[in-house]
Design a protein around this motif. Structure first.
Motif, PDB file in Angstrom:
ATOM      1  N   GLY A  32       0.871  -1.271   0.011  1.00  0.00           N
ATOM      2  CA  GLY A  32       0.030   0.004  -0.091  1.00  0.00           C
ATOM      3  C   GLY A  32       0.743   1.322  -0.144  1.00  0.00           C
ATOM      4  O   GLY A  32       0.069   2.248  -0.038  1.00  0.00           O
ATOM      5  N   SER A  33       2.303   1.145   0.318  1.00  0.00           N
ATOM      6  CA  SER A  33       3.016   2.291   0.166  1.00  0.00           C
ATOM      7  C   SER A  33       2.991   3.205  -1.104  1.00  0.00           C
ATOM      8  O   SER A  33       3.211   4.546  -0.893  1.00  0.00           O
ATOM      9  CB  SER A  33       4.434   2.337   0.585  1.00  0.00           C
ATOM     10  OG  SER A  33       5.058   1.329  -0.394  1.00  0.00           O
ATOM     11  N   GLY A 123      11.853 -10.978  -2.775  1.00  0.00           N
ATOM     12  CA  GLY A 123      12.242  -9.697  -3.419  1.00  0.00           C
ATOM     13  C   GLY A 123      12.105  -9.732  -4.855  1.00  0.00           C
ATOM     14  O   GLY A 123      12.308  -8.606  -5.378  1.00  0.00           O
ATOM     15  N   ASP A 124      12.147 -10.825  -5.516  1.00  0.00           N
ATOM     16  CA  ASP A 124      11.840 -10.725  -7.087  1.00  0.00           C
ATOM     17  C   ASP A 124      10.674 -10.182  -7.349  1.00  0.00           C
ATOM     18  O   ASP A 124       9.738 -10.157  -6.631  1.00  0.00           O
ATOM     19  CB  ASP A 124      12.284 -12.045  -7.614  1.00  0.00           C
ATOM     20  CG  ASP A 124      13.788 -12.622  -7.314  1.00  0.00           C
ATOM     21  OD1 ASP A 124      14.701 -11.831  -6.824  1.00  0.00           O
ATOM     22  OD2 ASP A 124      14.147 -13.705  -8.001  1.00  0.00           O
ATOM     23  N   ILE A 125      10.635  -9.952  -8.568  1.00  0.00           N
ATOM     24  CA  ILE A 125       9.291  -9.416  -9.167  1.00  0.00           C
ATOM     25  C   ILE A 125       9.043 -10.574 -10.368  1.00  0.00           C
ATOM     26  O   ILE A 125      10.001 -10.692 -11.122  1.00  0.00           O
ATOM     27  CB  ILE A 125       9.267  -7.928  -9.762  1.00  0.00           C
ATOM     28  CG1 ILE A 125       9.793  -6.814  -8.460  1.00  0.00           C
ATOM     29  CG2 ILE A 125       7.888  -7.709 -10.298  1.00  0.00           C
ATOM     30  CD1 ILE A 125       8.869  -6.960  -7.366  1.00  0.00           C
ATOM     31  N   MET A 126       7.766 -10.775 -10.158  1.00  0.00           N
ATOM     32  CA  MET A 126       7.233 -11.817 -11.295  1.00  0.00           C
ATOM     33  C   MET A 126       6.194 -10.886 -12.434  1.00  0.00           C
ATOM     34  O   MET A 126       4.862 -10.593 -11.601  1.00  0.00           O
ATOM     35  CB  MET A 126       6.385 -12.804 -11.207  1.00  0.00           C
ATOM     36  CG  MET A 126       6.401 -13.848 -12.255  1.00  0.00           C
ATOM     37  SD  MET A 126       5.594 -15.511 -11.650  1.00  0.00           S
ATOM     38  CE  MET A 126       3.971 -14.923 -11.498  1.00  0.00           C
ATOM     39  N   ILE A 127       6.196 -10.731 -13.559  1.00  0.00           N
ATOM     40  CA  ILE A 127       5.208  -9.922 -14.386  1.00  0.00           C
ATOM     41  C   ILE A 127       4.481 -11.265 -14.941  1.00  0.00           C
ATOM     42  O   ILE A 127       4.875 -12.228 -15.542  1.00  0.00           O
ATOM     43  CB  ILE A 127       5.859  -9.489 -15.862  1.00  0.00           C
ATOM     44  CG1 ILE A 127       7.160  -8.351 -15.274  1.00  0.00           C
ATOM     45  CG2 ILE A 127       4.725  -9.095 -16.635  1.00  0.00           C
ATOM     46  CD1 ILE A 127       7.930  -7.748 -16.479  1.00  0.00           C
ATOM     47  N   LEU A 229       1.508  -7.818 -11.633  1.00  0.00           N
ATOM     48  CA  LEU A 229       2.921  -7.858 -10.932  1.00  0.00           C
ATOM     49  C   LEU A 229       2.685  -8.620  -9.751  1.00  0.00           C
ATOM     50  O   LEU A 229       2.091  -7.909  -8.734  1.00  0.00           O
ATOM     51  CB  LEU A 229       3.658  -6.656 -10.806  1.00  0.00           C
ATOM     52  CG  LEU A 229       3.549  -5.672 -12.217  1.00  0.00           C
ATOM     53  CD1 LEU A 229       4.120  -4.164 -11.667  1.00  0.00           C
ATOM     54  CD2 LEU A 229       4.616  -6.171 -13.357  1.00  0.00           C
ATOM     55  N   SER A 230       3.614  -9.633  -9.274  1.00  0.00           N
ATOM     56  CA  SER A 230       3.791 -10.435  -8.223  1.00  0.00           C
ATOM     57  C   SER A 230       4.827 -10.191  -7.593  1.00  0.00           C
ATOM     58  O   SER A 230       5.994 -10.143  -8.161  1.00  0.00           O
ATOM     59  CB  SER A 230       3.662 -11.895  -8.489  1.00  0.00           C
ATOM     60  OG  SER A 230       2.459 -12.285  -9.015  1.00  0.00           O
ATOM     61  N   VAL A 231       4.842  -9.689  -6.224  1.00  0.00           N
ATOM     62  CA  VAL A 231       6.389  -9.478  -5.508  1.00  0.00           C
ATOM     63  C   VAL A 231       6.254 -10.648  -4.657  1.00  0.00           C
ATOM     64  O   VAL A 231       5.625 -11.184  -4.018  1.00  0.00           O
ATOM     65  CB  VAL A 231       6.051  -8.288  -4.550  1.00  0.00           C
ATOM     66  CG1 VAL A 231       7.376  -8.263  -3.436  1.00  0.00           C
ATOM     67  CG2 VAL A 231       5.752  -7.195  -5.278  1.00  0.00           C
ATOM     68  N   ILE A 232       7.742 -11.451  -4.955  1.00  0.00           N
ATOM     69  CA  ILE A 232       7.737 -12.559  -4.259  1.00  0.00           C
ATOM     70  C   ILE A 232       8.304 -12.301  -2.671  1.00  0.00           C
ATOM     71  O   ILE A 232       9.172 -11.876  -2.743  1.00  0.00           O
ATOM     72  CB  ILE A 232       8.888 -13.470  -5.023  1.00  0.00           C
ATOM     73  CG1 ILE A 232       8.387 -13.637  -6.356  1.00  0.00           C
ATOM     74  CG2 ILE A 232       9.248 -14.669  -4.350  1.00  0.00           C
ATOM     75  CD1 ILE A 232       7.283 -14.302  -6.672  1.00  0.00           C
ATOM     76  N   VAL A 249       5.109 -12.530   4.942  1.00  0.00           N
ATOM     77  CA  VAL A 249       4.958 -11.729   3.731  1.00  0.00           C
ATOM     78  C   VAL A 249       5.036 -10.244   3.848  1.00  0.00           C
ATOM     79  O   VAL A 249       5.384  -9.324   3.120  1.00  0.00           O
ATOM     80  CB  VAL A 249       3.331 -12.320   3.405  1.00  0.00           C
ATOM     81  CG1 VAL A 249       2.677 -11.414   2.349  1.00  0.00           C
ATOM     82  CG2 VAL A 249       3.363 -13.748   2.736  1.00  0.00           C
ATOM     83  N   ASP A 250       4.189  -9.591   5.139  1.00  0.00           N
ATOM     84  CA  ASP A 250       4.192  -8.305   5.199  1.00  0.00           C
ATOM     85  C   ASP A 250       5.596  -7.605   5.215  1.00  0.00           C
ATOM     86  O   ASP A 250       5.734  -6.681   4.845  1.00  0.00           O
ATOM     87  CB  ASP A 250       3.442  -8.031   6.487  1.00  0.00           C
ATOM     88  CG  ASP A 250       1.922  -8.224   6.143  1.00  0.00           C
ATOM     89  OD1 ASP A 250       1.353  -8.291   5.034  1.00  0.00           O
ATOM     90  OD2 ASP A 250       1.154  -8.409   7.256  1.00  0.00           O
ATOM     91  N   ILE A 251       6.346  -8.487   6.075  1.00  0.00           N
ATOM     92  CA  ILE A 251       7.765  -7.737   6.125  1.00  0.00           C
ATOM     93  C   ILE A 251       8.532  -7.924   4.997  1.00  0.00           C
ATOM     94  O   ILE A 251       9.082  -6.886   4.655  1.00  0.00           O
ATOM     95  CB  ILE A 251       8.572  -8.859   7.188  1.00  0.00           C
ATOM     96  CG1 ILE A 251       8.081  -8.635   8.544  1.00  0.00           C
ATOM     97  CG2 ILE A 251       9.940  -8.469   7.231  1.00  0.00           C
ATOM     98  CD1 ILE A 251       8.645  -9.697   9.724  1.00  0.00           C
ATOM     99  N   ALA A 252       8.647  -8.710   4.166  1.00  0.00           N
ATOM    100  CA  ALA A 252       9.071  -9.030   2.812  1.00  0.00           C
ATOM    101  C   ALA A 252       8.604  -7.840   1.928  1.00  0.00           C
ATOM    102  O   ALA A 252       9.315  -7.228   1.112  1.00  0.00           O
ATOM    103  CB  ALA A 252       8.915 -10.350   2.306  1.00  0.00           C
ATOM    104  N   ALA A 253       7.342  -7.703   2.036  1.00  0.00           N
ATOM    105  CA  ALA A 253       6.627  -6.833   1.117  1.00  0.00           C
ATOM    106  C   ALA A 253       6.969  -5.292   1.297  1.00  0.00           C
ATOM    107  O   ALA A 253       7.488  -4.326   0.647  1.00  0.00           O
ATOM    108  CB  ALA A 253       5.200  -6.675   1.171  1.00  0.00           C
ATOM    109  N   ALA A 254       7.260  -4.925   2.851  1.00  0.00           N
ATOM    110  CA  ALA A 254       7.796  -3.789   3.260  1.00  0.00           C
ATOM    111  C   ALA A 254       9.088  -3.310   3.013  1.00  0.00           C
ATOM    112  O   ALA A 254       9.528  -2.303   2.625  1.00  0.00           O
ATOM    113  CB  ALA A 254       7.561  -3.486   4.844  1.00  0.00           C
ATOM    114  N   GLU A 255      10.191  -4.572   2.927  1.00  0.00           N
ATOM    115  CA  GLU A 255      11.352  -4.265   2.562  1.00  0.00           C
ATOM    116  C   GLU A 255      11.498  -3.845   1.104  1.00  0.00           C
ATOM    117  O   GLU A 255      12.464  -3.171   0.700  1.00  0.00           O
ATOM    118  CB  GLU A 255      12.161  -5.577   2.892  1.00  0.00           C
ATOM    119  CG  GLU A 255      12.333  -5.941   4.547  1.00  0.00           C
ATOM    120  CD  GLU A 255      13.069  -7.015   4.638  1.00  0.00           C
ATOM    121  OE1 GLU A 255      13.379  -8.010   3.863  1.00  0.00           O
ATOM    122  OE2 GLU A 255      13.230  -7.361   5.955  1.00  0.00           O
ATOM    123  N   ILE A 256      10.910  -4.535   0.342  1.00  0.00           N
ATOM    124  CA  ILE A 256      10.951  -3.959  -1.204  1.00  0.00           C
ATOM    125  C   ILE A 256      10.093  -2.746  -1.744  1.00  0.00           C
ATOM    126  O   ILE A 256      10.430  -2.378  -2.788  1.00  0.00           O
ATOM    127  CB  ILE A 256      10.725  -5.342  -1.962  1.00  0.00           C
ATOM    128  CG1 ILE A 256      11.227  -5.198  -3.490  1.00  0.00           C
ATOM    129  CG2 ILE A 256       9.183  -5.592  -2.018  1.00  0.00           C
ATOM    130  CD1 ILE A 256      10.942  -6.287  -4.257  1.00  0.00           C
TER     131      ILE A 256
END
Length: 271
Positions: A32-33, A123-127, A229-232, A249-256
């Protein structure tokens, strides 16, 4: 839910926002950032929109935000809806149909996903280039609303090839590791079993999650180009010895989130 049902939502939102929108964005868990970067925001609580749904996931703000991002007029859902919240699949068409009636021409969907492909890392992104959906009903089940699209519709370019190309081009200087891959839908809210993940890998899935597919199908029905877009945020069950948790999941999303936000802004600029 006939055409007038959806129009009532759109009429209310139009009475609040100052002009037409170009791009719709749906933000996934922990992502949500991006909403904080919207210039001159106009916020509408989901609860205030007639015939709309209410987000029940703690990490989802539950607001519709209009404003400018990367020079484009956008409408952003900070928080989305899932079947595991108790909504019928037919109800999950509501956000995309609202976008359509607000004049949105292209939509970007983000999600947090678990990696099935062992070449992926947190931390990877998947289109998303395609998806697998073997459980749950279609959101287009029931009486067709002809104003949005035909009863039977093609989904071979559901994840628009031209938008994926833009996303790949933007990845080159993003500092992110970006893949193209296949997303597999699971209903949740429980995470998948190791056996289910092994099956997903055999079927050709690269990442898994509990969202996005119903929205993508709705976009295809109303002929709306879509980028997903998927954030891994975690390795799926059984890929490592670690247990999977919502906190992870929330911690990894915040870091990226900062780098991912800049990446999405560049995509929006080029669309």
């Amino acid at each position: 839910m006939d055409y007038e049902f959806f129009k009532k939502s759109a009429d209310y939102v139009r009475s609040v926002i100052p002009c037409e929108t170009e791009i719709g964005i749906i933000l996934g868990s922990g992502l949500g950032s991006l909403a904080s970067c919207i210039d001159s925001p106009v916020e509408i609580d989901y609860r205030d929109i007639p015939n709309f749904l209410v987000s029940t996931v703690d990490s989802h703000a539950g607001k519709l935000i209009f404003g400018t991002l990367a020079g484009k007029k956008i409408i952003c859902m900070s928080g989305r809806f899932h079947s595991y919240e108790g909504y019928d699949y037919e109800q999950l068409v509501i956000p995309i149909r609202l976008f359509k009636l607000l004049g949105v021409r292209k939509t970007i969907i983000t999600n947090a996903a678990g990696a099935v492909n062992t070449d992926y890392n947190v931390g990877d992104i998947m289109i998303i280039k395609d998806h697998i959906k073997l459980n749950g009903a279609s959101p287009l089940r029931g009486k067709n609303v002809d104003e949005f699209g035909p009863r039977f519709f093609d989904v071979s370019d559901m994840y628009s090839k031209s938008l994926r190309k833009i996303a790949l081009d933007c990845a080159e200087n993003s500092g992110l590791k970006v893949h193209e891959g296949v997303y597999m839908f699971f209903t949740g809210p429980q995470f998948e079993t190791p056996a289910e993940i092994r099956a997903a890998r055999i079927l050709g899935a690269d990442a898994i999650g509990m969202s996005t597919v119903t929205e993508a199908l709705t976009a295809a029905h109303c002929s709306m180009p879509l980028l997903a877009l998927s954030v891994i945020t975690n390795m799926a069950a059984g890929v490592t010895e670690n247990k999977v948790s919502g906190e992870e999941v929330d911690i990894a999303a915040a870091e990226i989130s900062e780098r991912f936000t800049e990446y999405v802004k560049e995509i929006i600029k080029r669309i």
